[in-house]
Design a protein around this motif. Sequence first.
Motif, PDB file in Angstrom:
ATOM      1  N   ASP A 168      -3.745 -15.609   3.317  1.00  0.00           N
ATOM      2  CA  ASP A 168      -4.136 -14.985   4.589  1.00  0.00           C
ATOM      3  C   ASP A 168      -3.187 -13.881   5.020  1.00  0.00           C
ATOM      4  OD1 ASP A 168      -6.464 -16.450   4.918  1.00  0.00           O
ATOM      5  OD2 ASP A 168      -5.377 -18.133   5.802  1.00  0.00           O
ATOM      6  N   GLY A 169      -2.651 -13.214   4.056  1.00  0.00           N
ATOM      7  CA  GLY A 169      -1.781 -12.064   4.360  1.00  0.00           C
ATOM      8  C   GLY A 169      -0.329 -12.455   4.540  1.00  0.00           C
ATOM      9  N   ASN A 170      -0.044 -13.765   4.572  1.00  0.00           N
ATOM     10  CA  ASN A 170       1.328 -14.195   4.876  1.00  0.00           C
ATOM     11  C   ASN A 170       2.315 -13.864   3.751  1.00  0.00           C
ATOM     12  OD1 ASN A 170       0.863 -15.254   7.467  1.00  0.00           O
ATOM     13  ND2 ASN A 170      -0.234 -16.955   6.508  1.00  0.00           N
ATOM     14  N   ASP A 171       1.808 -13.648   2.539  1.00  0.00           N
ATOM     15  CA  ASP A 171       2.700 -13.319   1.421  1.00  0.00           C
ATOM     16  C   ASP A 171       3.176 -11.873   1.463  1.00  0.00           C
ATOM     17  OD1 ASP A 171       2.173 -15.820   0.589  1.00  0.00           O
ATOM     18  OD2 ASP A 171       1.004 -15.280  -1.194  1.00  0.00           O
ATOM     19  N   ILE A 172       2.479 -11.061   2.250  1.00  0.00           N
ATOM     20  CA  ILE A 172       2.846  -9.638   2.270  1.00  0.00           C
ATOM     21  C   ILE A 172       3.574  -9.341   3.569  1.00  0.00           C
ATOM     22  CG2 ILE A 172       1.964  -7.276   2.059  1.00  0.00           C
ATOM     23  CD1 ILE A 172      -0.569  -8.417   0.940  1.00  0.00           C
ATOM     24  N   LYS A 173       4.816  -8.967   3.438  1.00  0.00           N
ATOM     25  CA  LYS A 173       5.631  -8.740   4.643  1.00  0.00           C
ATOM     26  C   LYS A 173       5.604  -7.269   5.041  1.00  0.00           C
ATOM     27  CE  LYS A 173       6.818 -13.016   4.685  1.00  0.00           C
ATOM     28  NZ  LYS A 173       5.827 -13.821   5.369  1.00  0.00           N
ATOM     29  N   GLY A 174       5.778  -7.032   6.322  1.00  0.00           N
ATOM     30  CA  GLY A 174       5.847  -5.651   6.802  1.00  0.00           C
ATOM     31  C   GLY A 174       4.954  -5.437   8.003  1.00  0.00           C
ATOM     32  N   CYS A 175       5.326  -4.463   8.817  1.00  0.00           N
ATOM     33  CA  CYS A 175       4.647  -4.271  10.105  1.00  0.00           C
ATOM     34  C   CYS A 175       3.800  -3.001  10.181  1.00  0.00           C
ATOM     35  CB  CYS A 175       5.687  -4.230  11.223  1.00  0.00           C
ATOM     36  SG  CYS A 175       6.696  -5.710  11.265  1.00  0.00           S
ATOM     37  N   VAL A 176       3.654  -2.302   9.080  1.00  0.00           N
ATOM     38  CA  VAL A 176       2.811  -1.100   9.072  1.00  0.00           C
ATOM     39  C   VAL A 176       1.911  -1.178   7.846  1.00  0.00           C
ATOM     40  CG1 VAL A 176       2.805   1.430   9.221  1.00  0.00           C
ATOM     41  CG2 VAL A 176       4.869   0.158   9.827  1.00  0.00           C
ATOM     42  N   GLY A 177       0.618  -0.970   8.024  1.00  0.00           N
ATOM     43  CA  GLY A 177      -0.224  -1.067   6.829  1.00  0.00           C
ATOM     44  C   GLY A 177      -1.622  -0.523   7.024  1.00  0.00           C
ATOM     45  N   ILE A 178      -2.324  -0.449   5.899  1.00  0.00           N
ATOM     46  CA  ILE A 178      -3.717   0.012   5.905  1.00  0.00           C
ATOM     47  C   ILE A 178      -4.571  -0.960   5.077  1.00  0.00           C
ATOM     48  CG2 ILE A 178      -3.241   2.481   6.239  1.00  0.00           C
ATOM     49  CD1 ILE A 178      -3.343   2.911   3.263  1.00  0.00           C
ATOM     50  N   GLY A 179      -5.840  -1.027   5.387  1.00  0.00           N
ATOM     51  CA  GLY A 179      -6.732  -1.923   4.646  1.00  0.00           C
ATOM     52  C   GLY A 179      -8.083  -1.262   4.429  1.00  0.00           C
ATOM     53  N   HIS A 180      -8.849  -1.835   3.496  1.00  0.00           N
ATOM     54  CA  HIS A 180     -10.084  -1.162   3.099  1.00  0.00           C
ATOM     55  C   HIS A 180     -11.097  -2.140   2.518  1.00  0.00           C
ATOM     56  CE1 HIS A 180     -12.500   1.662   0.483  1.00  0.00           C
ATOM     57  NE2 HIS A 180     -12.301   2.460   1.517  1.00  0.00           N
ATOM     58  N   THR A 181     -12.355  -1.949   2.845  1.00  0.00           N
ATOM     59  CA  THR A 181     -13.428  -2.589   2.090  1.00  0.00           C
ATOM     60  C   THR A 181     -14.165  -1.474   1.377  1.00  0.00           C
ATOM     61  OG1 THR A 181     -14.733  -2.515   4.124  1.00  0.00           O
ATOM     62  CG2 THR A 181     -13.819  -4.653   3.504  1.00  0.00           C
ATOM     63  N   ARG A 182     -14.388  -1.629   0.088  1.00  0.00           N
ATOM     64  CA  ARG A 182     -14.943  -0.528  -0.718  1.00  0.00           C
ATOM     65  C   ARG A 182     -16.415  -0.760  -1.036  1.00  0.00           C
ATOM     66  NH1 ARG A 182     -14.985   0.665  -6.804  1.00  0.00           N
ATOM     67  NH2 ARG A 182     -15.381   2.895  -6.855  1.00  0.00           N
ATOM     68  N   TRP A 183     -17.152   0.297  -0.959  1.00  0.00           N
ATOM     69  CA  TRP A 183     -18.562   0.327  -1.384  1.00  0.00           C
ATOM     70  C   TRP A 183     -18.582   1.357  -2.507  1.00  0.00           C
ATOM     71  CZ3 TRP A 183     -23.223  -1.913  -0.079  1.00  0.00           C
ATOM     72  CH2 TRP A 183     -24.382  -1.237  -0.464  1.00  0.00           C
ATOM     73  N   ALA A 184     -18.711   0.887  -3.749  1.00  0.00           N
ATOM     74  CA  ALA A 184     -18.482   1.766  -4.900  1.00  0.00           C
ATOM     75  C   ALA A 184     -19.392   2.989  -4.904  1.00  0.00           C
ATOM     76  CB  ALA A 184     -18.697   0.975  -6.181  1.00  0.00           C
ATOM     77  N   THR A 185     -18.790   4.147  -5.084  1.00  0.00           N
ATOM     78  CA  THR A 185     -19.571   5.371  -5.362  1.00  0.00           C
ATOM     79  C   THR A 185     -19.097   5.953  -6.695  1.00  0.00           C
ATOM     80  OG1 THR A 185     -18.034   6.723  -4.074  1.00  0.00           O
ATOM     81  CG2 THR A 185     -20.048   5.979  -2.953  1.00  0.00           C
ATOM     82  N   HIS A 186     -17.788   6.153  -6.858  1.00  0.00           N
ATOM     83  CA  HIS A 186     -17.251   6.686  -8.115  1.00  0.00           C
ATOM     84  C   HIS A 186     -16.466   5.579  -8.806  1.00  0.00           C
ATOM     85  CE1 HIS A 186     -18.162  10.168  -5.745  1.00  0.00           C
ATOM     86  NE2 HIS A 186     -17.991  10.958  -6.794  1.00  0.00           N
ATOM     87  N   GLY A 187     -17.000   5.091  -9.913  1.00  0.00           N
ATOM     88  CA  GLY A 187     -16.318   4.011 -10.628  1.00  0.00           C
ATOM     89  C   GLY A 187     -16.864   2.666 -10.211  1.00  0.00           C
ATOM     90  N   VAL A 188     -16.995   1.774 -11.186  1.00  0.00           N
ATOM     91  CA  VAL A 188     -17.599   0.458 -10.924  1.00  0.00           C
ATOM     92  C   VAL A 188     -16.719  -0.357  -9.975  1.00  0.00           C
ATOM     93  CG1 VAL A 188     -18.725   0.356 -13.172  1.00  0.00           C
ATOM     94  CG2 VAL A 188     -16.407  -0.550 -12.929  1.00  0.00           C
ATOM     95  N   PRO A 189     -17.301  -1.383  -9.351  1.00  0.00           N
ATOM     96  CA  PRO A 189     -16.459  -2.251  -8.517  1.00  0.00           C
ATOM     97  C   PRO A 189     -15.526  -3.085  -9.392  1.00  0.00           C
ATOM     98  CG  PRO A 189     -18.830  -2.589  -8.076  1.00  0.00           C
ATOM     99  CD  PRO A 189     -18.722  -1.759  -9.316  1.00  0.00           C
ATOM    100  N   ASN A 190     -14.255  -2.821  -9.378  1.00  0.00           N
ATOM    101  CA  ASN A 190     -13.276  -3.680 -10.064  1.00  0.00           C
ATOM    102  C   ASN A 190     -11.933  -3.600  -9.334  1.00  0.00           C
ATOM    103  OD1 ASN A 190     -11.983  -1.341 -10.923  1.00  0.00           O
ATOM    104  ND2 ASN A 190     -12.905  -1.381 -12.972  1.00  0.00           N
ATOM    105  N   ASP A 191     -10.969  -4.363  -9.806  1.00  0.00           N
ATOM    106  CA  ASP A 191      -9.680  -4.437  -9.101  1.00  0.00           C
ATOM    107  C   ASP A 191      -8.991  -3.069  -9.057  1.00  0.00           C
ATOM    108  OD1 ASP A 191     -10.268  -7.064  -9.011  1.00  0.00           O
ATOM    109  OD2 ASP A 191      -8.616  -7.751 -10.274  1.00  0.00           O
ATOM    110  N   ILE A 192      -9.101  -2.337 -10.172  1.00  0.00           N
ATOM    111  CA  ILE A 192      -8.369  -1.055 -10.238  1.00  0.00           C
ATOM    112  C   ILE A 192      -8.987  -0.020  -9.302  1.00  0.00           C
ATOM    113  CG2 ILE A 192      -7.773   0.880 -11.779  1.00  0.00           C
ATOM    114  CD1 ILE A 192      -7.526  -1.190 -14.012  1.00  0.00           C
ATOM    115  N   ASN A 193     -10.318   0.007  -9.266  1.00  0.00           N
ATOM    116  CA  ASN A 193     -10.969   1.004  -8.410  1.00  0.00           C
ATOM    117  C   ASN A 193     -10.917   0.632  -6.925  1.00  0.00           C
ATOM    118  OD1 ASN A 193     -11.614   2.673 -10.537  1.00  0.00           O
ATOM    119  ND2 ASN A 193     -13.595   1.687 -10.919  1.00  0.00           N
ATOM    120  N   ALA A 194     -10.601  -0.633  -6.628  1.00  0.00           N
ATOM    121  CA  ALA A 194     -10.486  -1.041  -5.215  1.00  0.00           C
ATOM    122  C   ALA A 194      -9.379  -0.209  -4.557  1.00  0.00           C
ATOM    123  CB  ALA A 194     -10.147  -2.529  -5.134  1.00  0.00           C
TER     124      ALA A 194
END
Length: 608
Positions: free
Chosen positions: A60-86
Amino acid sequence: MCGIVGFTGSRQAAPILLEGLKKLEYRGYDSAGVAVLDNGSISLAKTRGMIKNLCEMTHDGNDIKGCVGIGHTRWATHGVPNDINAHPHLSCDGRFAVVHNGIIENYAQLRDELIAHGIEFKSDTDTEVVAHLLEYYGDEDAKTAVMKTASRLVGSYVLGILCTDGSGRLFAVRESGPLILGIGVGENYFASDVTALIAHTKNVIYLDDGEFAELTPEKITVYDCTGTAITKPVSRVVWDVEAAEKGGYEHFMLKEIMEQPRALKATLEPRVKNGDIVLENFELSDEELKDIDKIVITACGSASYAGQVGRYVIEKLCRIPTQVEVASELRYREPIVDHHTLLIAVSQSGETADTIAAIKECKARGARTMAIVNVVGSTIANLVDHVLYTWAGPEVAVATTKGYTTQVAMLDLLAIYLARRLGRIDDERYAQLLTGLQEMPSKIQRAIDLNGHVQYLAERYYSNQAIYFIGRNLDYAVCMEGALKLKEISYIFAEAYAAGELKHGTIALIDQGSPVVALACYEPLFDKMVSNIEEIKARGAKVLAVALEGDKRIISQADDFILIPKSDPLLTPIAEIIPLQLFAYYVAKANGCDIDKPKNLAKSVTVE
Ligand code: M6R
């Protein structure tokens, strides 16, 4: 479509980003990720699939420390849905992380250019060029690097940028897509949609195209594309957290169906004062109104079907030729419009790319523009000369319900208003229609009360491969929306046909047991519709009729029926769609479909 969130403050960022992403799930996505700044370096977690996978990966995010960040949900357009393209994507030196919504049209050219400079690409996305361009320009101040990078991009790009320059700064860039900044106390946010912000703040700034913002925990500074700081108004969001949550219902769609009486009231009540319609921001003089010789309604999907209802009502009451054009067609048709044309764009989200493009095209040709929109401060609301908001509240389910009915009600109200101002209806008819419209919230409630009966019927029809919808005039317009509702959430083939067209080909589809939903609520053509039902019954069709209370002929003719309360024939569609929404919902449920997030669909289609 992709969803973006950003946070800077003194709390741990990752859990806040993940919560924000969950609120954006309804937009549709295939992968998700976050990037957080910790002690001068960026930690990244991203994965294909659901946000719950990302939550599991990071506790639930507890493993990642730090107080500034960005997040994203991807809807594939260029490149298939995979971990690298996320997303997020990192620059090679790890100094910048980027999330992006939109399409960078010149990415291939930029990619070649960067490869020539020795950059190695890891993903197949168009977004990765942004991270590398930031590094390329990164010897300068981060703000300058952001500006120079944005100036190289062609297309639509909403960007969230995290940089490691130690300042705790985030950047948010907007070009052709939604982006909202949230103002907190000692912390600030950005997101694609207010639903991701309202748990934290209701004070927001809507960025416009070509603007970008710099966020620190204490301050938000907005710049124009030249880098000059500009002052932006702070808006107060009127929605509350509960409005964006399920409130005990199994699905958002069901909750939103049930909310329709309230949504309709909220849309109509403020506009009816002392028996008269008062439309805010509608400043056309009588002369200008009389000068309008054509109305073009443009929209996509259900909004265009709301437009189909509007077309019948406007033509009937105002006698102005009215056409409905789906925006993806209108934008490329060199539309024949000028300053005698009133263009009415209809959109729940206010962010639909094709609708935006169609408005721009018609505006450039001199059309007067108006929009019926649900989201305050959205791109479409800002683009047009006059905006009328449907006060439906946040709509989360991909399949629109309260968005559609409030659009229809708004078009009805507009038609009555225009007809009165143009002198095409008399006082008596005006008062009759207005009273009728004000009664629609309670009529809708009575249609909703048929819930149990509709569920029973849906369970009789759910296993069919194809279901046809037929009707005439306004019933036909409602058929289009009824068929779309069914196909988009249950994946059953459904199509709407004008009943008078059956003999011209479609009736060949009818066989023993073919299921047909026949709408017979438009009284002026009721007899014609009865004949059409007889024709298909004679060929073995199994007919589920939707008709008006007290209608004995339909009861004797149809195999199954749903009877809705009677209203003025021009206003009936508002109540008539309710059983069809419920029917689609229960058919999809019986088929075990993912109702709120149907496959391949996104809530807000912000790319072409
Ligand atoms: O946000 P908009 O009203 O502009 O969206 C238009 C369509 O994408 C939308 O109505 C779509 O057809 C819905 N999935 C229908 O339920």
